[in-house]
Structures are given as C-alpha cells and as structure tokens.
Design a protein around this motif. Structure first.
Motif, mmCIF file in Angstrom:
data_model
loop_
_atom_site.group_PDB
_atom_site.id
_atom_site.type_symbol
_atom_site.label_atom_id
_atom_site.label_comp_id
_atom_site.label_asym_id
_atom_site.label_seq_id
_atom_site.Cartn_x
_atom_site.Cartn_y
_atom_site.Cartn_z
ATOM 1 N N MET A 119 0.909 -1.163 0.092
ATOM 2 C CA MET A 119 -0.046 0.106 -0.049
ATOM 3 C C MET A 119 0.924 1.166 -0.077
ATOM 4 O O MET A 119 0.368 2.123 -0.768
ATOM 5 N N ARG A 120 2.050 1.191 0.795
ATOM 6 C CA ARG A 120 2.823 2.341 0.712
ATOM 7 C C ARG A 120 3.415 2.681 -0.647
ATOM 8 O O ARG A 120 3.569 3.885 -0.995
ATOM 9 N N GLU A 121 3.760 1.292 -1.317
ATOM 10 C CA GLU A 121 3.962 1.857 -2.766
ATOM 11 C C GLU A 121 3.147 2.386 -3.784
ATOM 12 O O GLU A 121 3.303 3.283 -4.370
ATOM 13 N N ILE A 122 1.712 2.065 -3.437
ATOM 14 C CA ILE A 122 0.682 2.642 -4.324
ATOM 15 C C ILE A 122 0.599 4.211 -3.954
ATOM 16 O O ILE A 122 0.503 5.184 -4.781
ATOM 17 N N ARG A 123 0.882 4.522 -2.562
ATOM 18 C CA ARG A 123 0.705 5.793 -2.245
ATOM 19 C C ARG A 123 1.719 6.710 -2.817
ATOM 20 O O ARG A 123 1.747 7.766 -3.262
ATOM 21 N N ARG A 124 3.022 6.230 -2.738
ATOM 22 C CA ARG A 124 4.258 6.827 -3.151
ATOM 23 C C ARG A 124 4.023 7.190 -4.849
ATOM 24 O O ARG A 124 4.481 8.294 -5.175
ATOM 25 N N VAL A 125 3.510 6.201 -5.631
ATOM 26 C CA VAL A 125 3.483 6.405 -7.063
ATOM 27 C C VAL A 125 2.128 7.307 -7.470
ATOM 28 O O VAL A 125 2.210 8.147 -8.243
ATOM 29 N N ASN A 126 1.203 7.384 -6.500
ATOM 30 C CA ASN A 126 0.203 8.355 -6.812
ATOM 31 C C ASN A 126 0.459 9.797 -6.245
ATOM 32 O O ASN A 126 -0.088 10.654 -6.869
ATOM 33 N N ARG A 127 1.272 9.682 -5.214
ATOM 34 C CA ARG A 127 1.833 11.276 -4.726
ATOM 35 C C ARG A 127 2.713 11.757 -6.177
ATOM 36 O O ARG A 127 2.926 12.848 -6.296
ATOM 37 N N PHE A 128 3.626 10.897 -6.764
ATOM 38 C CA PHE A 128 4.342 10.993 -7.728
ATOM 39 C C PHE A 128 3.481 11.913 -8.892
ATOM 40 O O PHE A 128 3.778 12.785 -9.420
ATOM 41 N N GLN B 218 3.510 -0.114 -14.295
ATOM 42 C CA GLN B 218 4.236 -1.217 -13.741
ATOM 43 C C GLN B 218 4.413 -1.360 -12.199
ATOM 44 O O GLN B 218 4.664 -2.185 -11.667
ATOM 45 N N THR B 219 3.661 -0.060 -11.581
ATOM 46 C CA THR B 219 3.701 -0.335 -10.173
ATOM 47 C C THR B 219 2.291 -0.934 -9.845
ATOM 48 O O THR B 219 2.141 -1.974 -8.989
ATOM 49 N N LEU C 212 -5.053 -9.909 8.928
ATOM 50 C CA LEU C 212 -4.180 -9.140 9.785
ATOM 51 C C LEU C 212 -4.873 -7.751 10.498
ATOM 52 O O LEU C 212 -4.472 -6.997 11.034
ATOM 53 N N GLY C 213 -6.483 -7.874 9.862
ATOM 54 C CA GLY C 213 -7.087 -6.632 10.242
ATOM 55 C C GLY C 213 -6.671 -5.411 9.732
ATOM 56 O O GLY C 213 -7.010 -4.122 10.130
ATOM 57 N N LYS C 214 -6.240 -5.201 8.377
ATOM 58 C CA LYS C 214 -5.777 -4.205 7.751
ATOM 59 C C LYS C 214 -6.902 -3.734 6.773
ATOM 60 O O LYS C 214 -7.620 -4.468 6.336
ATOM 61 N N LYS C 215 -6.828 -2.671 6.062
ATOM 62 C CA LYS C 215 -7.631 -2.283 5.382
ATOM 63 C C LYS C 215 -7.425 -2.820 3.695
ATOM 64 O O LYS C 215 -6.324 -3.404 3.446
ATOM 65 N N ARG C 216 -8.473 -2.774 2.899
ATOM 66 C CA ARG C 216 -8.414 -3.392 1.845
ATOM 67 C C ARG C 216 -7.408 -2.562 0.591
ATOM 68 O O ARG C 216 -7.545 -1.441 0.848
ATOM 69 N N ILE C 217 -6.656 -3.348 -0.101
ATOM 70 C CA ILE C 217 -5.584 -2.313 -0.756
ATOM 71 C C ILE C 217 -6.335 -1.864 -2.170
ATOM 72 O O ILE C 217 -7.085 -2.605 -2.649
ATOM 73 N N ARG C 218 -6.209 -0.650 -2.308
ATOM 74 C CA ARG C 218 -6.904 0.239 -3.252
ATOM 75 C C ARG C 218 -5.813 0.908 -4.140
ATOM 76 O O ARG C 218 -4.966 1.411 -3.795
ATOM 77 N N LEU C 219 -5.915 0.835 -5.371
ATOM 78 C CA LEU C 219 -5.071 1.547 -6.432
ATOM 79 C C LEU C 219 -5.296 3.046 -6.454
ATOM 80 O O LEU C 219 -4.528 3.895 -6.612
ATOM 81 N N TRP C 220 -6.554 3.438 -6.067
ATOM 82 C CA TRP C 220 -7.203 5.004 -6.043
ATOM 83 C C TRP C 220 -6.872 5.289 -4.607
ATOM 84 O O TRP C 220 -7.618 4.733 -3.670
ATOM 85 N N THR C 221 -6.099 6.423 -4.413
ATOM 86 C CA THR C 221 -5.861 7.117 -3.050
ATOM 87 C C THR C 221 -6.530 8.589 -3.440
ATOM 88 O O THR C 221 -6.790 9.019 -4.281
ATOM 89 N N TRP C 222 -6.213 9.064 -2.157
ATOM 90 C CA TRP C 222 -6.493 10.629 -2.221
ATOM 91 C C TRP C 222 -5.994 11.449 -3.022
ATOM 92 O O TRP C 222 -6.188 12.622 -3.638
ATOM 93 N N HIS C 223 -4.684 11.054 -3.361
ATOM 94 C CA HIS C 223 -3.704 11.808 -4.389
ATOM 95 C C HIS C 223 -4.282 11.977 -5.628
ATOM 96 O O HIS C 223 -4.195 13.093 -6.406
ATOM 97 N N LEU C 224 -4.801 10.882 -6.149
ATOM 98 C CA LEU C 224 -5.397 10.784 -7.544
ATOM 99 C C LEU C 224 -6.720 11.628 -7.377
ATOM 100 O O LEU C 224 -7.043 12.217 -8.453
ATOM 101 N N THR C 225 -7.663 11.589 -6.312
ATOM 102 C CA THR C 225 -8.571 12.497 -6.186
ATOM 103 C C THR C 225 -8.445 13.844 -6.608
ATOM 104 O O THR C 225 -9.056 14.893 -7.218
ATOM 105 N N VAL C 226 -7.521 14.459 -5.873
ATOM 106 C CA VAL C 226 -6.951 15.642 -5.950
ATOM 107 C C VAL C 226 -6.518 15.959 -7.188
ATOM 108 O O VAL C 226 -6.854 16.984 -8.049
ATOM 109 N N ALA C 227 -5.633 15.137 -7.905
ATOM 110 C CA ALA C 227 -5.193 15.450 -9.253
ATOM 111 C C ALA C 227 -6.340 15.399 -10.202
ATOM 112 O O ALA C 227 -6.273 16.335 -11.057
#
Length: 324
Positions: free
Chosen positions: A1-10, A143-144, A292-307
């Motif tokens: 999930m961290r990798e997705i947030r990083r590339v979406n922030r990019f 590729q990410t 593990l009680g973690k959230k579902r992995i999503r490709l769309w994050t708030w970074h893409l919403t703002v963009a």
C-alpha cells in the motif's frame, strides 16, 4: 500500500508542477522568438521528465526494470509500425465521438507546435512525448499498479494518461489509447513497443497537419481560418455512424496484428493469464489483510482524487475558453 501511495503522490506532484509552472510561464513574454516558442512546446514534457527522473533515482531500481524496457526483434518492430497505421481510422472514430460534446482543439495545438518546422514537430510531438509519457504512464505508473491487479492497472494508468491532457477532446481517446499502449507492452514484454506506436500515431498527425498547411498556402487559403472552422464544428450521431465501419475494421485488423505480434514474441494468450493472475493476487491480498485486520488494498488514493479535480478544472477552463 505504501508503494501505491508513493506512486500516486508522484502523479499528483507531476500535475501540480505542470499546472503551476505553466501558469508562471504564461507571464514570461515570448514574442516572436522561435526559441521561446519551441521551449514553451517542450516545457510540459521537460517538467514530466525531470520529476520522473527524480522518482527513479529515489526508487533505487534500474531504469530498465522500472519501466520494463527490453529489446524487440526487427520483425516485431515492423509489425508495430503497421499496427500504428492500421489503428488510425479507429483513433479518428474515437476523436469524432469526443467531438460530439467537446471542442476540437487538437488541430490548433498541432499547428501551433510545428513553428514552421516539420523536424521540430516530429521531435516535440512525436519523439519526446513517446519517450517521456510512455516512461511515466506505461512505465512508472502501470508497472507499479500491475503488481496488485493487471486489468485495474491498465485501465487506471490509461485514465490518468487521459486526464493529464487537460481537455475533454483528448481525454476520451487518450484513455482508450492508453489502454491499448499498455496491452501492447504486455504482449511484447517491452515498453519500447508502446513508444514506437505512440510515436507513429503522433508523427502521422504532425505530417498531416504540416502538409495541410503547405497545401492551404499553395492554394491561397488561410490555414488559421480552416482550423478555426474545424474547432467550432460539433459532430452528430450521423457523422459517427459514417465513421463506424472504417473504425471497427481498423480495430479488428489491429487486434489481428497484435495477436500475431504476441505469437512472434511467444506471449500468445498472456492477456487472459494476466487477468486471472491479477484476480488471484487481489483475492490473496484481501484475505491476508483481513486476517491481519488491515484495510483493503486500493489503487485509487486521495492523491489521485486531488489530481483528478485539478485536471477537471483545467479541462473545463480550456473548454469554456475555446467556446468563447
């Protein structure tokens, strides 16, 4: 999930930088300087390239691995060139559909970018975007995303490619072409293939506009008035129906060529396999996160919403300005 947030922030940084620097650039007097006009044409791609290189350096991954760069055989390259020509009627159909509700600003942009030089037009509209945009969208972004779900990655990276253009006219067919480019990469296992197709499609358009300019000058017609007339023309359903046969035949022929390329690349049947793998990876990830009680992995994050909101605002502004 961290990798997705990083590339979406990019991607968000890329959009903010492009819009911010472009606005500031608008205050710089360009005048009749050929150099400044050409720099203005190249500016968006240069911004994109610099941010992409910074992202690559921070990723600590080899550039070829990051963007999926591999060599292609001469036969495959030749078939990709043929594919590029065969798909053009389909691209025309997609552009015509977008012209039902949006102003055609592509011709104006192409004409302004040529600056009376075919060579510069091919370089700035053909070569540079083919390398830079494919590196960003089919390389870094796609590729990410494919590590988590192939089909969603292809659709999402194509969508981001569409909204990046900043106008409604190009959004629709750029989205579809973005998906096509991602499929071409998967079939050949190399981003070089989408770079070739991207360059050919843009290059043919550049040559077409350049020849039209020369023809209009030869017959004594004002080219700007021709472009202005095309900009204010909105197509209807009858126009679309007239383009359907050639567009659909073009698509089927291109699909056949792509199938042949897949066989020659020994990757025939890879698309259904990737879709199935994507579903399996997604299901396994969801089960693991659930345990593990973690959230579902999503490709769309708030970074893409703002963009997306920023690109939508730009597209609305461009459309209003074109209609005034």
């Amino acid at each position: 999930m961290r990798e997705i947030r990083r590339v979406n922030r990019f991607f968000l940084i890329l959009i903010v930088a492009y819009m911010g620097i472009s606005m500031l650039w608008g205050f710089i007097p360009i005048g009749d300087s050929i150099f400044m006009r050409r720099l203005t044409v190249l500016l968006p791609e240069l911004i994109m390239l610099v941010i992409a290189l910074i992202y690559w350096r921070r990723s600590r991954i080899s550039f070829g691995t990051l963007i999926r760069f591999h060599r292609l055989s001469p036969v495959v390259i030749l078939l990709l060139i043929v594919l590029s020509f065969m798909i053009l009627p389909f691209v025309t159909l997609l552009n015509a559909i977008s012209m039902m509700f949006a102003t055609n600003i592509v011709s104006t942009e192409l004409s302004g970018m040529l600056t009376n030089s075919l060579a510069f037009g091919l370089f700035s509209i053909g070569i540079v975007p083919a390398f830079v945009e494919e590196t960003v969208y089919r390389g870094i972004l796609c590729q990410t995303y494919v590590k988590y779900h192939w089909l969603k990655a292809v659709v999402l990276s194509g969508f981001l490619f569409g909204i990046m253009h900043g106008n409604f006219n190009q959004f629709f067919y750029a989205w579809i072409l973005g998906i096509l480019f991602a499929v071409v990469v998967e079939v050949t296992d190399s981003i070089l293939s989408s770079m070739i197709v991207h360059f050919m499609i843009n290059g043919v358009n550049v040559v077409g506009v350049f020849l039209m300019e020369k023809y209009q000058a030869l017959v004594g017609t004002n080219f700007d008035s021709v472009i202005q007339e095309s900009n204010t023309t909105y197509l209807n359903i009858k126009d679309i129906i007239g383009l359907l046969p050639s567009g659909l035949i073009s698509f089927l022929i291109a699909a056949g060529i792509l199938f042949l390329i897949g066989k020659l690349s020994k990757r025939n049947g890879v698309l259904p396999q990737k879709i199935q793998e994507g579903n399996t990876i997604s299901q396994e990830a969801e089960m693991m996160n659930s345990d593990l009680g973690k959230k579902r992995i999503r490709l769309w994050t708030w970074h893409l919403t703002v963009a997306f909101v920023l690109c939508l605002m730009l597209a609305i502004t461009v459309e209003i300005a074109a209609r005034i």
